[in-house]
Design a protein around this motif. Structure first.
Motif, PDB file in Angstrom:
ATOM      1  N   LEU A  63      66.048  52.736  76.643  1.00  0.00           N
ATOM      2  CA  LEU A  63      66.450  53.540  75.490  1.00  0.00           C
ATOM      3  C   LEU A  63      65.222  53.904  74.671  1.00  0.00           C
ATOM      4  O   LEU A  63      64.221  53.189  74.674  1.00  0.00           O
ATOM      5  CB  LEU A  63      67.437  52.768  74.605  1.00  0.00           C
ATOM      6  CG  LEU A  63      68.828  52.474  75.162  1.00  0.00           C
ATOM      7  CD1 LEU A  63      69.629  51.677  74.152  1.00  0.00           C
ATOM      8  CD2 LEU A  63      69.554  53.745  75.524  1.00  0.00           C
ATOM      9  N   LYS A  64      65.333  55.005  73.939  1.00  0.00           N
ATOM     10  CA  LYS A  64      64.269  55.403  73.021  1.00  0.00           C
ATOM     11  C   LYS A  64      64.410  54.630  71.716  1.00  0.00           C
ATOM     12  O   LYS A  64      65.515  54.238  71.336  1.00  0.00           O
ATOM     13  CB  LYS A  64      64.354  56.897  72.723  1.00  0.00           C
ATOM     14  CG  LYS A  64      64.144  57.778  73.922  1.00  0.00           C
ATOM     15  CD  LYS A  64      64.319  59.225  73.543  1.00  0.00           C
ATOM     16  CE  LYS A  64      64.173  60.121  74.747  1.00  0.00           C
ATOM     17  NZ  LYS A  64      64.476  61.520  74.435  1.00  0.00           N
ATOM     18  N   ALA A  65      63.316  54.443  71.027  1.00  0.00           N
ATOM     19  CA  ALA A  65      63.368  53.771  69.730  1.00  0.00           C
ATOM     20  C   ALA A  65      64.153  54.618  68.729  1.00  0.00           C
ATOM     21  O   ALA A  65      64.762  54.094  67.793  1.00  0.00           O
ATOM     22  CB  ALA A  65      61.958  53.506  69.220  1.00  0.00           C
ATOM     23  N   ALA A  66      64.180  55.935  68.948  1.00  0.00           N
ATOM     24  CA  ALA A  66      64.916  56.834  68.053  1.00  0.00           C
ATOM     25  C   ALA A  66      66.422  56.688  68.209  1.00  0.00           C
ATOM     26  O   ALA A  66      67.181  57.165  67.359  1.00  0.00           O
ATOM     27  CB  ALA A  66      64.507  58.282  68.326  1.00  0.00           C
ATOM     28  N   ASN A  67      66.884  56.043  69.272  1.00  0.00           N
ATOM     29  CA  ASN A  67      68.323  55.819  69.463  1.00  0.00           C
ATOM     30  C   ASN A  67      68.868  54.791  68.479  1.00  0.00           C
ATOM     31  O   ASN A  67      70.074  54.665  68.323  1.00  0.00           O
ATOM     32  CB  ASN A  67      68.615  55.329  70.882  1.00  0.00           C
ATOM     33  CG  ASN A  67      68.432  56.412  71.930  1.00  0.00           C
ATOM     34  OD1 ASN A  67      67.721  57.387  71.702  1.00  0.00           O
ATOM     35  ND2 ASN A  67      69.051  56.247  73.063  1.00  0.00           N
ATOM     36  N   PHE A  68      67.997  54.023  67.826  1.00  0.00           N
ATOM     37  CA  PHE A  68      68.399  52.961  66.909  1.00  0.00           C
ATOM     38  C   PHE A  68      68.351  53.468  65.470  1.00  0.00           C
ATOM     39  O   PHE A  68      67.374  54.079  65.057  1.00  0.00           O
ATOM     40  CB  PHE A  68      67.474  51.747  67.060  1.00  0.00           C
ATOM     41  CG  PHE A  68      67.659  51.015  68.358  1.00  0.00           C
ATOM     42  CD1 PHE A  68      68.427  49.871  68.427  1.00  0.00           C
ATOM     43  CD2 PHE A  68      67.059  51.473  69.518  1.00  0.00           C
ATOM     44  CE1 PHE A  68      68.599  49.205  69.623  1.00  0.00           C
ATOM     45  CE2 PHE A  68      67.223  50.815  70.720  1.00  0.00           C
ATOM     46  CZ  PHE A  68      67.988  49.682  70.771  1.00  0.00           C
ATOM     47  N   SER A  69      69.409  53.189  64.705  1.00  0.00           N
ATOM     48  CA  SER A  69      69.439  53.591  63.300  1.00  0.00           C
ATOM     49  C   SER A  69      68.861  52.470  62.439  1.00  0.00           C
ATOM     50  O   SER A  69      68.704  51.338  62.889  1.00  0.00           O
ATOM     51  CB  SER A  69      70.875  53.897  62.856  1.00  0.00           C
ATOM     52  OG  SER A  69      71.616  52.706  62.772  1.00  0.00           O
ATOM     53  N   ASP A  70      68.595  52.772  61.178  1.00  0.00           N
ATOM     54  CA  ASP A  70      68.027  51.788  60.260  1.00  0.00           C
ATOM     55  C   ASP A  70      69.021  50.666  59.942  1.00  0.00           C
ATOM     56  O   ASP A  70      68.618  49.578  59.558  1.00  0.00           O
ATOM     57  CB  ASP A  70      67.604  52.465  58.950  1.00  0.00           C
ATOM     58  CG  ASP A  70      66.416  53.395  59.164  1.00  0.00           C
ATOM     59  OD1 ASP A  70      65.616  53.132  60.085  1.00  0.00           O
ATOM     60  OD2 ASP A  70      66.297  54.384  58.421  1.00  0.00           O
ATOM     61  N   SER A  71      70.319  50.943  60.123  1.00  0.00           N
ATOM     62  CA  SER A  71      71.333  49.939  59.806  1.00  0.00           C
ATOM     63  C   SER A  71      71.683  49.063  61.009  1.00  0.00           C
ATOM     64  O   SER A  71      72.690  48.371  61.004  1.00  0.00           O
ATOM     65  CB  SER A  71      72.588  50.622  59.272  1.00  0.00           C
ATOM     66  OG  SER A  71      73.052  51.590  60.185  1.00  0.00           O
ATOM     67  N   GLY A  72      70.862  49.096  62.061  1.00  0.00           N
ATOM     68  CA  GLY A  72      71.047  48.192  63.187  1.00  0.00           C
ATOM     69  C   GLY A  72      72.069  48.648  64.201  1.00  0.00           C
ATOM     70  O   GLY A  72      72.584  47.844  64.963  1.00  0.00           O
ATOM     71  N   ASN A  73      72.374  49.934  64.248  1.00  0.00           N
ATOM     72  CA  ASN A  73      73.292  50.478  65.242  1.00  0.00           C
ATOM     73  C   ASN A  73      72.501  51.303  66.244  1.00  0.00           C
ATOM     74  O   ASN A  73      71.401  51.764  65.941  1.00  0.00           O
ATOM     75  CB  ASN A  73      74.349  51.362  64.576  1.00  0.00           C
ATOM     76  CG  ASN A  73      75.068  50.637  63.469  1.00  0.00           C
ATOM     77  OD1 ASN A  73      75.386  49.458  63.586  1.00  0.00           O
ATOM     78  ND2 ASN A  73      75.327  51.330  62.378  1.00  0.00           N
ATOM     79  N   PHE A  74      73.060  51.496  67.423  1.00  0.00           N
ATOM     80  CA  PHE A  74      72.399  52.367  68.383  1.00  0.00           C
ATOM     81  C   PHE A  74      73.416  53.061  69.259  1.00  0.00           C
ATOM     82  O   PHE A  74      74.557  52.617  69.397  1.00  0.00           O
ATOM     83  CB  PHE A  74      71.360  51.612  69.224  1.00  0.00           C
ATOM     84  CG  PHE A  74      71.928  50.578  70.157  1.00  0.00           C
ATOM     85  CD1 PHE A  74      72.205  50.892  71.482  1.00  0.00           C
ATOM     86  CD2 PHE A  74      72.155  49.287  69.726  1.00  0.00           C
ATOM     87  CE1 PHE A  74      72.709  49.939  72.341  1.00  0.00           C
ATOM     88  CE2 PHE A  74      72.652  48.328  70.587  1.00  0.00           C
ATOM     89  CZ  PHE A  74      72.940  48.657  71.899  1.00  0.00           C
ATOM     90  N   GLY A  75      73.003  54.181  69.831  1.00  0.00           N
ATOM     91  CA  GLY A  75      73.897  54.949  70.680  1.00  0.00           C
ATOM     92  C   GLY A  75      73.128  55.725  71.719  1.00  0.00           C
ATOM     93  O   GLY A  75      71.923  55.939  71.604  1.00  0.00           O
ATOM     94  N   PHE A  76      73.846  56.149  72.749  1.00  0.00           N
ATOM     95  CA  PHE A  76      73.251  56.958  73.808  1.00  0.00           C
ATOM     96  C   PHE A  76      74.356  57.732  74.505  1.00  0.00           C
ATOM     97  O   PHE A  76      75.536  57.412  74.369  1.00  0.00           O
ATOM     98  CB  PHE A  76      72.467  56.089  74.796  1.00  0.00           C
ATOM     99  CG  PHE A  76      73.278  54.993  75.437  1.00  0.00           C
ATOM    100  CD1 PHE A  76      73.910  55.195  76.654  1.00  0.00           C
ATOM    101  CD2 PHE A  76      73.419  53.761  74.817  1.00  0.00           C
ATOM    102  CE1 PHE A  76      74.659  54.195  77.235  1.00  0.00           C
ATOM    103  CE2 PHE A  76      74.162  52.750  75.390  1.00  0.00           C
ATOM    104  CZ  PHE A  76      74.791  52.966  76.610  1.00  0.00           C
ATOM    105  N   GLY A  77      73.967  58.755  75.240  1.00  0.00           N
ATOM    106  CA  GLY A  77      74.939  59.587  75.930  1.00  0.00           C
ATOM    107  C   GLY A  77      74.830  59.461  77.431  1.00  0.00           C
ATOM    108  O   GLY A  77      73.759  59.152  77.971  1.00  0.00           O
ATOM    109  N   ILE A  78      75.949  59.709  78.103  1.00  0.00           N
ATOM    110  CA  ILE A  78      76.000  59.713  79.562  1.00  0.00           C
ATOM    111  C   ILE A  78      76.556  61.062  79.987  1.00  0.00           C
ATOM    112  O   ILE A  78      77.558  61.533  79.453  1.00  0.00           O
ATOM    113  CB  ILE A  78      76.889  58.556  80.071  1.00  0.00           C
ATOM    114  CG1 ILE A  78      76.218  57.236  79.720  1.00  0.00           C
ATOM    115  CG2 ILE A  78      77.119  58.664  81.564  1.00  0.00           C
ATOM    116  CD1 ILE A  78      77.059  56.040  79.975  1.00  0.00           C
ATOM    117  N   ASP A  79      75.893  61.696  80.962  1.00  0.00           N
ATOM    118  CA  ASP A  79      76.264  63.051  81.364  1.00  0.00           C
ATOM    119  C   ASP A  79      77.538  63.109  82.201  1.00  0.00           C
ATOM    120  O   ASP A  79      78.320  64.042  82.072  1.00  0.00           O
ATOM    121  CB  ASP A  79      75.117  63.711  82.136  1.00  0.00           C
ATOM    122  CG  ASP A  79      73.897  63.915  81.257  1.00  0.00           C
ATOM    123  OD1 ASP A  79      74.084  64.159  80.054  1.00  0.00           O
ATOM    124  OD2 ASP A  79      72.767  63.828  81.765  1.00  0.00           O
TER     125      ASP A  79
END
Length: 144
Positions: A63-79
């Protein structure tokens, strides 16, 4: 089309999806107020870890570091949902999906409940660095 996407979510999670409605009309997008425009499922516990594991396997645990928010959440997409191990069905087609993970410590309910609501201190909130460390340690993930 939305009902077919709901079937995919139901196959993936074993739960009934919830539909989201448009708050107002957007003529540019061709949607009207109260029209169903999305569906989602909230999963927790071991089932959530299993689905997350399958999703990260598609992303090769990277995952990219940009996928993580400042509030400790993260997300990503699947095609394509078929990458998650769901068999292809020509009637359903292929759908992409977003996975979003919310990490919290015990006691978060204090700030969310209706009666006697309290505040959570900054030390108790999950930070971006802690979420990244959890991702690395739990899934042996790679941050780019």
């Amino acid at each position: 089309r939305l009902t077919r996407a709901a079937k995919v979510l139901e196959q993936l999670t074993g739960q009934q999806p919830v539909f989201s409605k448009a708050r107002y009309t957007l003529r540019g997008f061709g949607i009207r107020r109260n029209e169903k425009i999305a569906c989602h499922v909230t999963v927790s516990g071991d089932k959530a870890l299993d689905i997350l594991e399958r999703g990260l396997k598609v992303k090769e645990y990277e995952l990219k570091a940009a996928n993580f928010s400042d509030s400790g959440n993260f997300g990503f997409g699947i095609d394509e949902h078929i990458d998650l191990g769901i068999p292809y069905n020509p009637q359903t087609g292929i759908f992409g999906l977003d996975m979003y993970v919310t990490l919290t410590r015990p006691g978060r309910r204090v700030s969310k409940r209706k009666a006697k609501r309290g505040r959570i201190g900054t030390q108790h909130k999950v930070k971006k660095s802690e979420a990244q460390e959890w991702f690395k340690s739990t899934f042996s993930g790679i941050l780019t």
